[in-house]
Design a protein around this motif. Structure first.
Motif, PDB file in Angstrom:
ATOM      1  N   VAL A  46      16.045 -21.454  26.064  1.00 38.19           N
ATOM      2  CA  VAL A  46      16.014 -21.511  24.458  1.00 38.19           C
ATOM      3  C   VAL A  46      14.719 -20.881  24.052  1.00 38.19           C
ATOM      4  N   PHE A  47      13.482 -20.985  24.647  1.00 39.38           N
ATOM      5  CA  PHE A  47      12.424 -20.637  24.326  1.00 39.38           C
ATOM      6  C   PHE A  47      11.989 -19.223  24.357  1.00 39.38           C
ATOM      7  N   VAL A  48      12.732 -18.710  25.475  1.00 34.56           N
ATOM      8  CA  VAL A  48      12.406 -17.324  25.903  1.00 34.56           C
ATOM      9  C   VAL A  48      13.346 -16.325  24.942  1.00 34.56           C
ATOM     10  N   ILE A  49      14.578 -17.062  24.551  1.00 36.08           N
ATOM     11  CA  ILE A  49      15.368 -16.329  23.714  1.00 36.08           C
ATOM     12  C   ILE A  49      14.718 -16.421  22.362  1.00 36.08           C
ATOM     13  N   LEU A  50      14.131 -17.341  21.694  1.00 30.97           N
ATOM     14  CA  LEU A  50      13.609 -17.312  20.619  1.00 30.97           C
ATOM     15  C   LEU A  50      12.328 -16.435  20.463  1.00 30.97           C
ATOM     16  N   LYS A  51      11.715 -16.424  21.507  1.00 32.70           N
ATOM     17  CA  LYS A  51      10.441 -15.585  21.641  1.00 32.70           C
ATOM     18  C   LYS A  51      10.801 -14.039  21.736  1.00 32.70           C
ATOM     19  N   ARG A  52      11.859 -13.640  22.168  1.00 29.77           N
ATOM     20  CA  ARG A  52      12.208 -12.477  22.312  1.00 29.77           C
ATOM     21  C   ARG A  52      12.897 -12.002  20.852  1.00 29.77           C
ATOM     22  N   ILE A  53      13.441 -12.890  19.918  1.00 29.47           N
ATOM     23  CA  ILE A  53      14.036 -12.759  18.666  1.00 29.47           C
ATOM     24  C   ILE A  53      13.134 -12.484  17.828  1.00 29.47           C
ATOM     25  N   CYS A  54      11.926 -13.482  17.980  1.00 33.51           N
ATOM     26  CA  CYS A  54      10.661 -13.232  17.035  1.00 33.51           C
ATOM     27  C   CYS A  54       9.866 -11.990  17.338  1.00 33.51           C
ATOM     28  N   GLY A  55       9.831 -11.717  18.551  1.00 36.14           N
ATOM     29  CA  GLY A  55       8.908 -10.583  19.040  1.00 36.14           C
ATOM     30  C   GLY A  55       9.791  -9.231  18.546  1.00 36.14           C
ATOM     31  N   LYS A  56      11.079  -9.188  18.533  1.00 38.60           N
ATOM     32  CA  LYS A  56      11.682  -7.954  17.896  1.00 38.60           C
ATOM     33  C   LYS A  56      11.465  -7.718  16.400  1.00 38.60           C
ATOM     34  N   GLN A  57      11.564  -8.796  15.724  1.00 36.48           N
ATOM     35  CA  GLN A  57      11.244  -8.943  14.426  1.00 36.48           C
ATOM     36  C   GLN A  57       9.784  -8.333  13.991  1.00 36.48           C
ATOM     37  N   ARG A  58       8.971  -8.790  14.761  1.00 36.50           N
ATOM     38  CA  ARG A  58       7.587  -8.458  14.518  1.00 36.50           C
ATOM     39  C   ARG A  58       7.302  -7.121  15.047  1.00 36.50           C
ATOM     40  N   GLU A  59       8.176  -6.404  16.026  1.00 36.08           N
ATOM     41  CA  GLU A  59       7.957  -5.120  16.384  1.00 36.08           C
ATOM     42  C   GLU A  59       8.522  -4.270  15.178  1.00 36.08           C
ATOM     43  N   GLU A  60       9.686  -4.422  14.553  1.00 40.29           N
ATOM     44  CA  GLU A  60      10.345  -3.853  13.704  1.00 40.29           C
ATOM     45  C   GLU A  60       9.101  -3.764  12.261  1.00 40.29           C
ATOM     46  N   GLU A  61       8.641  -4.961  11.953  1.00 47.36           N
ATOM     47  CA  GLU A  61       7.684  -5.046  10.952  1.00 47.36           C
ATOM     48  C   GLU A  61       6.657  -4.003  10.953  1.00 47.36           C
ATOM     49  N   GLU A  62       5.824  -4.289  12.592  1.00 42.04           N
ATOM     50  CA  GLU A  62       4.860  -3.203  12.772  1.00 42.04           C
ATOM     51  C   GLU A  62       5.102  -1.610  12.334  1.00 42.04           C
ATOM     52  N   GLU A  63       6.462  -1.569  13.273  1.00 47.97           N
ATOM     53  CA  GLU A  63       6.934  -0.167  12.755  1.00 47.97           C
ATOM     54  C   GLU A  63       6.988   0.335  11.677  1.00 47.97           C
ATOM     55  N   GLU A  64       7.523  -0.116  10.543  1.00 44.68           N
ATOM     56  CA  GLU A  64       7.513  -0.066   9.129  1.00 44.68           C
ATOM     57  C   GLU A  64       6.229   0.139   8.505  1.00 44.68           C
ATOM     58  N   VAL A  65       5.151  -0.561   9.203  1.00 45.35           N
ATOM     59  CA  VAL A  65       3.955  -0.347   8.624  1.00 45.35           C
ATOM     60  C   VAL A  65       3.180   0.824   9.107  1.00 45.35           C
ATOM     61  N   GLU A  66       3.651   1.097  10.449  1.00 48.09           N
ATOM     62  CA  GLU A  66       2.747   2.458  10.961  1.00 48.09           C
ATOM     63  C   GLU A  66       3.569   3.560  10.319  1.00 48.09           C
ATOM     64  N   GLU A  67       4.936   3.387  10.060  1.00 44.77           N
ATOM     65  CA  GLU A  67       5.635   4.738   9.330  1.00 44.77           C
ATOM     66  C   GLU A  67       4.949   4.750   7.862  1.00 44.77           C
ATOM     67  N   ASP A  68       4.722   3.771   7.146  1.00 41.13           N
ATOM     68  CA  ASP A  68       4.243   3.991   5.985  1.00 41.13           C
ATOM     69  C   ASP A  68       2.756   4.416   6.007  1.00 41.13           C
ATOM     70  N   ASP A  69       1.837   4.025   6.915  1.00 38.93           N
ATOM     71  CA  ASP A  69       0.601   4.471   7.110  1.00 38.93           C
ATOM     72  C   ASP A  69       0.596   5.971   7.725  1.00 38.93           C
ATOM     73  N   ASP A  70       1.531   6.636   8.327  1.00 41.96           N
ATOM     74  CA  ASP A  70       1.596   7.830   8.858  1.00 41.96           C
ATOM     75  C   ASP A  70       2.058   8.614   7.571  1.00 41.96           C
ATOM     76  N   GLU A  71       2.800   8.417   6.578  1.00 35.97           N
ATOM     77  CA  GLU A  71       3.104   9.127   5.329  1.00 35.97           C
ATOM     78  C   GLU A  71       1.939   9.298   4.561  1.00 35.97           C
ATOM     79  N   ASP A  72       1.002   8.310   4.321  1.00 36.28           N
ATOM     80  CA  ASP A  72      -0.034   8.281   3.465  1.00 36.28           C
ATOM     81  C   ASP A  72      -1.187   9.334   4.068  1.00 36.28           C
ATOM     82  N   VAL A  73      -1.404   9.227   5.130  1.00 32.69           N
ATOM     83  CA  VAL A  73      -2.577  10.112   5.903  1.00 32.69           C
ATOM     84  C   VAL A  73      -1.924  11.023   6.663  1.00 32.69           C
ATOM     85  N   LYS A  74      -1.936  12.290   6.326  1.00 37.23           N
ATOM     86  CA  LYS A  74      -1.610  13.625   7.227  1.00 37.23           C
ATOM     87  C   LYS A  74      -2.741  14.269   7.649  1.00 37.23           C
TER      88      LYS A  74
END
Length: 78
Positions: A46-74
């Protein structure tokens, strides 16, 4: 870790309640050990499954932040 402590207390309560019931047969030692191992593996699963779910959500949030940063600075690369 507060949720882990609460869960542990609940499990201990039910184990004590089940053991104090009158006329309940005692489990053989090998069966008690097997039950403990199975419960432990289930909790780890159960803990491994929860960690994977939380990890995927964090990765998606980090990707969104990186995409926003890439658009600001060319930067022009050679």
């Amino acid at each position: 870790m507060n949720h882990d402590t609460n869960f542990t207390n609940i499990v201990i309560f039910f184990i004590k309640a089940a053991g104090s019931a009158s006329g309940s047969p005692r489990l053989q030692p090998w069966l008690t050990g097997l039950t403990a191992v199975v419960v432990f593996l289930f909790v780890v699963f159960v803990f491994v499954i929860l960690k994977r779910i939380c990890g995927k959500q964090r990765e998606e949030e980090e990707e969104e932040v990186e995409e926003d940063d890439d658009e600001d600075v060319k930067v022009e690369r050679f």
